[in-house]
Design a protein around this motif. Structure first.
Motif, PDB file in Angstrom:
ATOM      1  N   VAL A 117       0.851  -1.206   0.000  1.00  0.00           N
ATOM      2  CA  VAL A 117       0.000   0.000   0.000  1.00  0.00           C
ATOM      3  C   VAL A 117       0.882   1.249   0.000  1.00  0.00           C
ATOM      4  CG1 VAL A 117      -2.090  -0.977   1.025  1.00  0.00           C
ATOM      5  CG2 VAL A 117      -0.209  -0.288   2.502  1.00  0.00           C
ATOM      6  N   PRO A 118       1.586   1.513  -1.092  1.00  0.00           N
ATOM      7  CA  PRO A 118       2.551   2.629  -1.091  1.00  0.00           C
ATOM      8  C   PRO A 118       1.918   3.983  -0.787  1.00  0.00           C
ATOM      9  CG  PRO A 118       2.177   1.781  -3.314  1.00  0.00           C
ATOM     10  CD  PRO A 118       1.566   0.797  -2.375  1.00  0.00           C
ATOM     11  N   GLY A 119       0.716   4.247  -1.293  1.00  0.00           N
ATOM     12  CA  GLY A 119       0.086   5.534  -1.049  1.00  0.00           C
ATOM     13  C   GLY A 119      -0.266   5.753   0.408  1.00  0.00           C
ATOM     14  N   LEU A 120      -0.698   4.693   1.099  1.00  0.00           N
ATOM     15  CA  LEU A 120      -1.017   4.806   2.515  1.00  0.00           C
ATOM     16  C   LEU A 120       0.249   4.893   3.350  1.00  0.00           C
ATOM     17  CD1 LEU A 120      -3.939   2.228   2.890  1.00  0.00           C
ATOM     18  CD2 LEU A 120      -4.065   4.700   2.546  1.00  0.00           C
ATOM     19  N   ALA A 121       1.236   4.088   3.005  1.00  0.00           N
ATOM     20  CA  ALA A 121       2.487   4.090   3.771  1.00  0.00           C
ATOM     21  C   ALA A 121       3.176   5.445   3.695  1.00  0.00           C
ATOM     22  CB  ALA A 121       3.415   2.999   3.255  1.00  0.00           C
ATOM     23  N   ALA A 122       3.025   6.130   2.571  1.00  0.00           N
ATOM     24  CA  ALA A 122       3.716   7.401   2.354  1.00  0.00           C
ATOM     25  C   ALA A 122       3.259   8.496   3.306  1.00  0.00           C
ATOM     26  CB  ALA A 122       3.515   7.866   0.914  1.00  0.00           C
ATOM     27  N   GLU A 123       2.059   8.344   3.887  1.00  0.00           N
ATOM     28  CA  GLU A 123       1.580   9.363   4.815  1.00  0.00           C
ATOM     29  C   GLU A 123       0.967   8.745   6.067  1.00  0.00           C
ATOM     30  OE1 GLU A 123      -1.079  11.769   2.517  1.00  0.00           O
ATOM     31  OE2 GLU A 123      -2.709  10.315   2.643  1.00  0.00           O
ATOM     32  N   HIS A 124       1.598   7.691   6.521  1.00  0.00           N
ATOM     33  CA  HIS A 124       1.116   7.018   7.738  1.00  0.00           C
ATOM     34  C   HIS A 124       1.716   7.700   8.971  1.00  0.00           C
ATOM     35  CE1 HIS A 124      -0.856   3.737   9.815  1.00  0.00           C
ATOM     36  NE2 HIS A 124       0.239   3.523  10.514  1.00  0.00           N
ATOM     37  N   TYR A 125       1.432   8.984   9.115  1.00  0.00           N
ATOM     38  CA  TYR A 125       1.934   9.761  10.255  1.00  0.00           C
ATOM     39  C   TYR A 125       0.951   9.619  11.423  1.00  0.00           C
ATOM     40  CZ  TYR A 125       5.196  12.005   6.987  1.00  0.00           C
ATOM     41  OH  TYR A 125       6.199  12.256   6.073  1.00  0.00           O
ATOM     42  N   LEU A 126       0.896   8.448  11.992  1.00  0.00           N
ATOM     43  CA  LEU A 126      -0.082   8.122  13.027  1.00  0.00           C
ATOM     44  C   LEU A 126       0.614   7.446  14.198  1.00  0.00           C
ATOM     45  CD1 LEU A 126      -2.790   6.501  10.690  1.00  0.00           C
ATOM     46  CD2 LEU A 126      -2.484   8.929  11.223  1.00  0.00           C
ATOM     47  N   SER A 127       0.282   7.900  15.410  1.00  0.00           N
ATOM     48  CA  SER A 127       0.835   7.274  16.616  1.00  0.00           C
ATOM     49  C   SER A 127      -0.310   6.913  17.564  1.00  0.00           C
ATOM     50  CB  SER A 127       1.816   8.216  17.335  1.00  0.00           C
ATOM     51  OG  SER A 127       3.068   8.239  16.673  1.00  0.00           O
ATOM     52  N   GLY A 128      -0.377   5.633  17.900  1.00  0.00           N
ATOM     53  CA  GLY A 128      -1.436   5.155  18.771  1.00  0.00           C
ATOM     54  C   GLY A 128      -0.902   4.549  20.043  1.00  0.00           C
ATOM     55  N   MET A 129      -1.826   4.077  20.856  1.00  0.00           N
ATOM     56  CA  MET A 129      -1.505   3.338  22.068  1.00  0.00           C
ATOM     57  C   MET A 129      -2.271   2.017  22.013  1.00  0.00           C
ATOM     58  SD  MET A 129      -2.121   4.322  26.090  1.00  0.00           S
ATOM     59  CE  MET A 129      -3.898   4.124  26.077  1.00  0.00           C
ATOM     60  N   HIS A 130      -1.561   0.926  22.216  1.00  0.00           N
ATOM     61  CA  HIS A 130      -2.182  -0.391  22.221  1.00  0.00           C
ATOM     62  C   HIS A 130      -2.183  -0.930  23.645  1.00  0.00           C
ATOM     63  CE1 HIS A 130      -0.712  -0.822  17.765  1.00  0.00           C
ATOM     64  NE2 HIS A 130      -1.613   0.132  17.936  1.00  0.00           N
ATOM     65  N   ILE A 131      -3.340  -1.365  24.099  1.00  0.00           N
ATOM     66  CA  ILE A 131      -3.509  -1.887  25.447  1.00  0.00           C
ATOM     67  C   ILE A 131      -3.696  -3.397  25.356  1.00  0.00           C
ATOM     68  CG2 ILE A 131      -4.945  -1.854  27.527  1.00  0.00           C
ATOM     69  CD1 ILE A 131      -5.862   1.008  26.566  1.00  0.00           C
ATOM     70  N   HIS A 132      -2.891  -4.145  26.086  1.00  0.00           N
ATOM     71  CA  HIS A 132      -3.006  -5.608  26.116  1.00  0.00           C
ATOM     72  C   HIS A 132      -3.573  -6.035  27.468  1.00  0.00           C
ATOM     73  CE1 HIS A 132      -0.691  -6.866  22.452  1.00  0.00           C
ATOM     74  NE2 HIS A 132      -0.239  -5.616  22.569  1.00  0.00           N
ATOM     75  N   ILE A 133      -4.627  -6.848  27.428  1.00  0.00           N
ATOM     76  CA  ILE A 133      -5.236  -7.370  28.644  1.00  0.00           C
ATOM     77  C   ILE A 133      -5.116  -8.897  28.608  1.00  0.00           C
ATOM     78  CG2 ILE A 133      -7.287  -7.472  30.090  1.00  0.00           C
ATOM     79  CD1 ILE A 133      -6.229  -4.620  29.657  1.00  0.00           C
ATOM     80  N   GLY A 134      -4.600  -9.475  29.680  1.00  0.00           N
ATOM     81  CA  GLY A 134      -4.399 -10.912  29.725  1.00  0.00           C
ATOM     82  C   GLY A 134      -5.716 -11.681  29.699  1.00  0.00           C
ATOM     83  N   ILE A 135      -5.739 -12.769  28.917  1.00  0.00           N
ATOM     84  CA  ILE A 135      -6.917 -13.638  28.836  1.00  0.00           C
ATOM     85  C   ILE A 135      -6.462 -15.086  29.003  1.00  0.00           C
ATOM     86  CG2 ILE A 135      -8.358 -12.126  27.422  1.00  0.00           C
ATOM     87  CD1 ILE A 135      -7.336 -13.675  24.955  1.00  0.00           C
ATOM     88  N   PRO A 136      -7.323 -15.946  29.570  1.00  0.00           N
ATOM     89  CA  PRO A 136      -6.894 -17.321  29.827  1.00  0.00           C
ATOM     90  C   PRO A 136      -6.859 -18.219  28.603  1.00  0.00           C
ATOM     91  CG  PRO A 136      -9.146 -16.983  30.582  1.00  0.00           C
ATOM     92  CD  PRO A 136      -8.632 -15.640  30.161  1.00  0.00           C
ATOM     93  N   ASP A 137      -7.700 -17.932  27.592  1.00  0.00           N
ATOM     94  CA  ASP A 137      -7.761 -18.819  26.422  1.00  0.00           C
ATOM     95  C   ASP A 137      -8.459 -18.086  25.278  1.00  0.00           C
ATOM     96  OD1 ASP A 137     -10.661 -19.131  26.840  1.00  0.00           O
ATOM     97  OD2 ASP A 137     -10.077 -20.424  28.513  1.00  0.00           O
ATOM     98  N   LEU A 138      -8.469 -18.729  24.112  1.00  0.00           N
ATOM     99  CA  LEU A 138      -9.013 -18.110  22.904  1.00  0.00           C
ATOM    100  C   LEU A 138     -10.511 -17.832  23.039  1.00  0.00           C
ATOM    101  CD1 LEU A 138      -8.535 -17.170  19.986  1.00  0.00           C
ATOM    102  CD2 LEU A 138      -8.978 -19.522  19.246  1.00  0.00           C
ATOM    103  N   GLN A 139     -11.257 -18.785  23.601  1.00  0.00           N
ATOM    104  CA  GLN A 139     -12.694 -18.591  23.724  1.00  0.00           C
ATOM    105  C   GLN A 139     -13.016 -17.403  24.633  1.00  0.00           C
ATOM    106  OE1 GLN A 139     -15.203 -20.150  22.003  1.00  0.00           O
ATOM    107  NE2 GLN A 139     -16.454 -18.546  22.938  1.00  0.00           N
ATOM    108  N   SER A 140     -12.278 -17.265  25.729  1.00  0.00           N
ATOM    109  CA  SER A 140     -12.463 -16.106  26.606  1.00  0.00           C
ATOM    110  C   SER A 140     -12.132 -14.816  25.868  1.00  0.00           C
ATOM    111  CB  SER A 140     -11.577 -16.237  27.847  1.00  0.00           C
ATOM    112  OG  SER A 140     -11.934 -17.354  28.617  1.00  0.00           O
ATOM    113  N   GLY A 141     -11.107 -14.872  25.032  1.00  0.00           N
ATOM    114  CA  GLY A 141     -10.738 -13.697  24.255  1.00  0.00           C
ATOM    115  C   GLY A 141     -11.837 -13.267  23.305  1.00  0.00           C
ATOM    116  N   VAL A 142     -12.482 -14.224  22.649  1.00  0.00           N
ATOM    117  CA  VAL A 142     -13.588 -13.902  21.743  1.00  0.00           C
ATOM    118  C   VAL A 142     -14.763 -13.316  22.524  1.00  0.00           C
ATOM    119  CG1 VAL A 142     -15.302 -14.899  20.166  1.00  0.00           C
ATOM    120  CG2 VAL A 142     -12.904 -15.565  19.990  1.00  0.00           C
ATOM    121  N   HIS A 143     -15.045 -13.885  23.674  1.00  0.00           N
ATOM    122  CA  HIS A 143     -16.099 -13.359  24.551  1.00  0.00           C
ATOM    123  C   HIS A 143     -15.784 -11.910  24.934  1.00  0.00           C
ATOM    124  CE1 HIS A 143     -18.450 -13.949  28.610  1.00  0.00           C
ATOM    125  NE2 HIS A 143     -18.995 -13.047  27.838  1.00  0.00           N
TER     126      HIS A 143
END
Length: 363
Positions: A117-143
């Protein structure tokens, strides 16, 4: 015992004298990455743009310890940046951009993104914050993912910190959110009946050949492919460590609440939630949000109040209620990062915005 959480923060780097974005050369990047000897078990790493750097925290259960360590890491980064003539700023978008395309960090994955995606990459001037929350398993994560869907617009409204683009006020509270929606997969994730349907849908997307891999799925919340966590990607990066941690523990409380209850039915349409996300990006806490389950268009602060009521039991159990309430009161009284940026802009343009971010970075 409280559920674990961690935070990833992306920062822009600016020249200390000219205040222009400052892409690092390999030697300068190495100097910043040497901080890893001091910040372990968290780390400092390069990001998509050569004029960005990222902090990934350790895994926490205690909010106060998280604030202390995140603040200390920011201060170490700020001091090392000063040595090479740059400064970091926690802004979702820079107030002004260079005329030339963004310089991408030299890495195999980033090269592939640029080719895709060269056009998007050329102006991807974006800074975010990612929050990770621990989950016991995949099914709990989907819930948990299903239960988070209706609250993602409120999270965007509270974290809005990106009103400017190319030297102008966009009229949006989180222009980063709007820019990011241009990528192939983004916004509110679908509702999934179970873990198998999540994986099946993921494979359908990957089969489109429009994504590099599962890590390229850019929903505002998703299940991490690297860690046993649910990863919430909705927020703009925050000006201060205290605001970042307040958002993280609020999200943790929502996940706690969801996992303590039966599976969440799909009461809200994806289209209604996408509209609420757009509203949040447009007006932040100063506008209205569509409560997709009721069809009512309510003041954003009322919706935030509903969110706090929903998560109140978990907030109290985790010892985070007063911290989150104080952060929300601050955003209501003084504005989110967006309002503070706009006030600075009126007093001195983009330089005043960067001075504001510089002043608050180590707080």
């Amino acid at each position: 015992m409280s559920r674990t959480f961690g935070i990833e923060e992306e920062f822009f780097l600016f020249d200390a004298h000219t205040y222009s974005l400052a892409p690092l050369n390999p030697e300068e990047s190495t100097q910043l990455l040497e901080l890893n000897a001091q910040v372990h078990p968290g780390n400092v790493q390069t990001e998509f743009l050569a004029a960005q750097i990222e902090i990934a925290t350790a895994v926490f259960q205690d909010a106060e310890l998280a604030v202390e360590q995140l603040r200390a890491t920011r201060q170490l980064l700020q001091a090392r940046c000063q040595q090479i003539g740059v400064f970091p700023a926690a802004l979702g978008t820079p107030p002004a951009l260079p005329a030339q395309p963004a310089r991408i960090t030299d890495a195999r994955r980033y090269d592939l993104v640029q080719q895709l995606v060269p056009g998007l990459a050329a102006e991807h001037y974006l800074s975010g914050m990612h929050i990770h929350i621990g989950i016991p398993d995949l099914q709990s994560g989907v819930h948990a993912l299903n239960g988070l869907r209706p609250w993602l617009p409120a999270l965007i409204a509270m974290s809005s910190n990106s009103p400017f683009w190319r030297g102008q006020d966009t009229g949006f509270a989180s222009w980063r959110t709007i820019q990011y929606r241009r990528w192939s997969i983004n916004g509110i994730p679908p509702h999934f009946p179970d873990a198998a349907s999540y994986r099946s849908h993921q494979q359908l997307l990957l089969g489109s050949e429009s994504l590099l891999d599962a890590g390229h799925i850019g929903w505002s919340a998703r299940l991490s492919e690297k860690f046993p966590t649910i990863e919430i990607r909705a927020s703009d990066v925050q000006m201060t460590s205290g605001e970042a941690v307040a958002l993280a523990v609020l999200v943790r409380a929502v996940v706690d609440t969801v996992l303590d209850h039966p599976p969440v039915p799909p009461t809200a349409s994806s289209e209604a939630l996408q509209l609420a996300l757009w509203q949040a990006a447009r007006s932040g806490l100063r506008g209205k949000l569509l409560e997709a389950s009721t069809g009512e268009n309510v003041p954003a602060m009322d919706h935030v109040g509903t969110l706090l009521d929903y998560a109140s039991g978990a907030l109290r159990a985790n010892g985070d209620e007063s911290r989150v309430q104080a952060a929300v009161a601050k955003w209501q009284e003084n504005g989110t990062g967006t309002q503070r940026q706009r006030s600075a802009w009126l007093s001195g343009g983009d330089k005043a915005v960067l001075d504001l971010a510089r002043e608050h970075f180590g707080q």
